[in-house]
Each structure stands twice: as structure tokens, then as C-alpha cells.
Write a protein that holds these residues in place. Structure first.
Motif, PDB file in Angstrom:
ATOM      1  N   THR A  14      42.788  34.499  36.013  1.00  0.00           N
ATOM      2  CA  THR A  14      43.790  35.572  36.056  1.00  0.00           C
ATOM      3  C   THR A  14      44.792  35.419  34.925  1.00  0.00           C
ATOM      4  O   THR A  14      45.137  36.400  34.248  1.00  0.00           O
ATOM      5  CB  THR A  14      44.529  35.565  37.409  1.00  0.00           C
ATOM      6  OG1 THR A  14      43.589  35.816  38.455  1.00  0.00           O
ATOM      7  CG2 THR A  14      45.615  36.636  37.446  1.00  0.00           C
ATOM      8  N   LEU A  79      47.842  42.709  38.542  1.00  0.00           N
ATOM      9  CA  LEU A  79      46.800  41.726  38.263  1.00  0.00           C
ATOM     10  C   LEU A  79      47.235  40.323  38.679  1.00  0.00           C
ATOM     11  O   LEU A  79      46.436  39.540  39.203  1.00  0.00           O
ATOM     12  CB  LEU A  79      46.446  41.756  36.774  1.00  0.00           C
ATOM     13  CG  LEU A  79      45.345  40.794  36.302  1.00  0.00           C
ATOM     14  CD1 LEU A  79      44.057  41.009  37.085  1.00  0.00           C
ATOM     15  CD2 LEU A  79      45.092  40.964  34.810  1.00  0.00           C
ATOM     16  N   GLY A  83      44.849  39.704  41.443  1.00  0.00           N
ATOM     17  CA  GLY A  83      43.859  38.875  40.771  1.00  0.00           C
ATOM     18  C   GLY A  83      43.829  37.456  41.303  1.00  0.00           C
ATOM     19  O   GLY A  83      42.760  36.890  41.551  1.00  0.00           O
ATOM     20  N   GLU A  87      40.642  35.676  43.013  1.00  0.00           N
ATOM     21  CA  GLU A  87      40.095  34.496  42.336  1.00  0.00           C
ATOM     22  C   GLU A  87      40.093  33.278  43.250  1.00  0.00           C
ATOM     23  O   GLU A  87      39.114  32.524  43.308  1.00  0.00           O
ATOM     24  CB  GLU A  87      40.896  34.193  41.066  1.00  0.00           C
ATOM     25  CG  GLU A  87      40.344  32.998  40.303  1.00  0.00           C
ATOM     26  CD  GLU A  87      41.041  32.741  38.983  1.00  0.00           C
ATOM     27  OE1 GLU A  87      40.679  31.762  38.304  1.00  0.00           O
ATOM     28  OE2 GLU A  87      41.955  33.509  38.625  1.00  0.00           O
ATOM     29  N   TYR A  95      34.946  36.515  40.796  1.00  0.00           N
ATOM     30  CA  TYR A  95      36.146  37.298  40.458  1.00  0.00           C
ATOM     31  C   TYR A  95      35.995  37.992  39.112  1.00  0.00           C
ATOM     32  O   TYR A  95      36.235  39.202  38.988  1.00  0.00           O
ATOM     33  CB  TYR A  95      37.350  36.361  40.447  1.00  0.00           C
ATOM     34  CG  TYR A  95      38.580  36.880  39.755  1.00  0.00           C
ATOM     35  CD1 TYR A  95      39.221  38.035  40.188  1.00  0.00           C
ATOM     36  CD2 TYR A  95      39.114  36.206  38.659  1.00  0.00           C
ATOM     37  CE1 TYR A  95      40.365  38.499  39.548  1.00  0.00           C
ATOM     38  CE2 TYR A  95      40.254  36.656  38.020  1.00  0.00           C
ATOM     39  CZ  TYR A  95      40.878  37.806  38.473  1.00  0.00           C
ATOM     40  OH  TYR A  95      42.006  38.255  37.834  1.00  0.00           O
ATOM     41  N   TYR A  99      35.784  42.035  38.292  1.00  0.00           N
ATOM     42  CA  TYR A  99      36.775  42.623  37.393  1.00  0.00           C
ATOM     43  C   TYR A  99      36.113  43.371  36.236  1.00  0.00           C
ATOM     44  O   TYR A  99      36.425  44.547  35.974  1.00  0.00           O
ATOM     45  CB  TYR A  99      37.688  41.522  36.855  1.00  0.00           C
ATOM     46  CG  TYR A  99      38.830  42.026  36.016  1.00  0.00           C
ATOM     47  CD1 TYR A  99      40.043  42.408  36.601  1.00  0.00           C
ATOM     48  CD2 TYR A  99      38.716  42.123  34.630  1.00  0.00           C
ATOM     49  CE1 TYR A  99      41.102  42.863  35.833  1.00  0.00           C
ATOM     50  CE2 TYR A  99      39.768  42.580  33.853  1.00  0.00           C
ATOM     51  CZ  TYR A  99      40.952  42.953  34.463  1.00  0.00           C
ATOM     52  OH  TYR A  99      41.991  43.416  33.691  1.00  0.00           O
ATOM     53  N   ILE A 131      41.460  46.678  38.092  1.00  0.00           N
ATOM     54  CA  ILE A 131      42.327  46.217  39.175  1.00  0.00           C
ATOM     55  C   ILE A 131      41.986  46.934  40.476  1.00  0.00           C
ATOM     56  O   ILE A 131      42.000  46.328  41.556  1.00  0.00           O
ATOM     57  CB  ILE A 131      43.814  46.417  38.801  1.00  0.00           C
ATOM     58  CG1 ILE A 131      44.169  45.508  37.608  1.00  0.00           C
ATOM     59  CG2 ILE A 131      44.729  46.114  39.986  1.00  0.00           C
ATOM     60  CD1 ILE A 131      45.525  45.785  37.002  1.00  0.00           C
ATOM     61  N   LEU A 134      39.334  45.226  42.119  1.00  0.00           N
ATOM     62  CA  LEU A 134      39.791  44.069  42.898  1.00  0.00           C
ATOM     63  C   LEU A 134      40.319  44.497  44.261  1.00  0.00           C
ATOM     64  O   LEU A 134      40.165  43.783  45.254  1.00  0.00           O
ATOM     65  CB  LEU A 134      40.883  43.323  42.122  1.00  0.00           C
ATOM     66  CG  LEU A 134      40.475  42.749  40.755  1.00  0.00           C
ATOM     67  CD1 LEU A 134      41.657  42.022  40.120  1.00  0.00           C
ATOM     68  CD2 LEU A 134      39.273  41.811  40.891  1.00  0.00           C
TER      69      LEU A 134
END
Length: 209
Positions: A14, A79, A83, A87, A95, A99, A131, A134
Motif C-alpha cells: 500500500t 487507499l 488498501g 493487504e 491485494y 488492485y 480503489i 478494493l
């Protein structure tokens, strides 16, 4: 405490992604400004017309460009929080896959839609599609947990909260004119689908262990 123990909980991927976005933003400033359409075009903004002309690298580059400091700040803040969560939950490999596939896949799907609608000269930049992928991963994780713990009120409430947040997100996407609703939607769907597969695999591997 061992060195490996101290490293647990640090979302290196990240931080690297945020650093890359900041580096690209610095290049935008150097080449004429983050709101300079010529500079953004040179650095890889998504323009479907140019993508279909063979400039496929724009499908990647557009994910690291931002239009103005506010655009950059909001995406990097998202993020940083989302993120790190993904992650640390799924690991760096899964991850990063989610992404990148969400971001690139969204740009490609958006280019296809723009071509079909005759909007080939549309201009698109930002990490928000990746994003949103995610966020799709968060839904996939919450759904998988609920499917395994259907009688857990905590799992049920968590899933309901995630769904509510996603609904609110898309409402705002429709209200704010500068936001590309379609790229966000494509990123979310792609992220959810690929995450569902990866999360299922990860949970099955844990059960085997």
C-alpha cells in the motif's frame, strides 16, 4: 521479539502504491500541472480513441494520474485505509492482483462502453476505479465470512454495514458530476468477482491447514 514478528501488520504494498501515485503526480507538475490536459495526455490519461489506436499502456497509466491535489488527496487517503485493510487481510500478492486487475479492467471496460456510445474522446484519470475494486474485495470477504457463519449476528451486521456503505458510495458517485460512475461501477464489480475467487481459495487453504 523476532524480526518477522515486528514486520507483521506493515502494509508495504500500500505504501509503495501511494508513493508511486505521488511520484507520478510530481511528474504531472513538472510537465505542466495536474490540471493541464496536455500534460495528463502525455503521461497516460485514458482516452478511448487513443487506446483503440494502439496505446494500450494508457489502461495502466491512467490509474496513477490525478486531476488536481484534492483528487489525489481523497484517493490516497482512501487507499491508505482501505488498501491496508485488504493487504493485511489477504496478503500482498492477492491485494496487488485485485488492485491492478480492477483498475486496468475498469479502464478497458470503460473504453469499450465509450466506444459503443460514440464517446471515444472521453478523458479519464484516477486511482478510484482500482480503489473501488478494493471495496468490492471488502464485500467479498464479508460475504464469505457470513456464508461460513450464517448464525453469527456479528457477521450478519458486518455484511449489512458494508452493503450500506457501498450504496451510499454509489449515491455520491451519481451526485458528484466530476466522478465517473461507470468506471467506479466496473472497478467495483471486477474487484468483487476476482476477490470472491481469491478469498474462497484463501479460506479453503486455511481449512486444509
Amino acid at each position: 521479539m523476532r524480526q518477522s514478528d515486528r514486520q507483521v501488520g506493515i502494509a508495504y504494498t500500500t505504501y509503495i502504491l501511494i508513493a508511486l501515485n505521488l511520484l507520478v503526480y510530481a511528474l504531472e507538475i513538472k510537465f505542466g500541472g495536474s490540471q493541464n490536459s496536455i500534460a495528463l495526455e502525455r503521461l497516460g490519461a485514458l482516452i478511448p480513441e487513443k487506446v483503440w489506436a494502439g496505446e494500450w499502456w494508457r489502461l495502466i497509466g491512467a490509474n496513477f494520474l490525478h486531476y488536481g491535489s484534492f483528487h489525489l488527496a481523497t484517493n490516497m487517503l482512501s487507499l491508505f485505509f482501505i488498501g491496508r485493510l485488504i493487504e493485511l487481510s489477504l496478503g500482498a500478492k492477492y491485494y496487488l492482483t485485485i488492485y491492478l486487475v480492477s483498475g486496468i479492467g475498469s479502464m478497458l471496460t470503460f473504453s469499450l462502453l465509450a466506444f459503443q456510445l460514440g464517446l471515444s474522446n472521453v478523458f479519464l484519470v484516477g486511482a478510484s476505479a482500482a480503489i473501488m475494486g478494493l471495496i468490492g474485495a471488502i464485500l467479498a470477504i464479508s460475504l464469505q465470512i457470513w456464508l461460513r457463519k450464517r448464525y453469527s449476528l456479528t457477521a450478519k451486521r458486518r455484511l449489512q454495514q458494508v452493503i450500506l456503505i457501498i450504496i451510499i458510495q454509489f449515491i455520491f458517485d451519481n451526485i458528484i458530476p466530476q466522478v465517473s460512475f461507470h468506471s467506479h461501477l466496473f472497478g467495483f464489480i471486477i474487484g468483487f468477482l476476482i476477490s470472491s475467487v481469491l478469498v474462497f481459495i484463501k479460506f479453503k487453504m486455511k481449512e486444509v491447514q
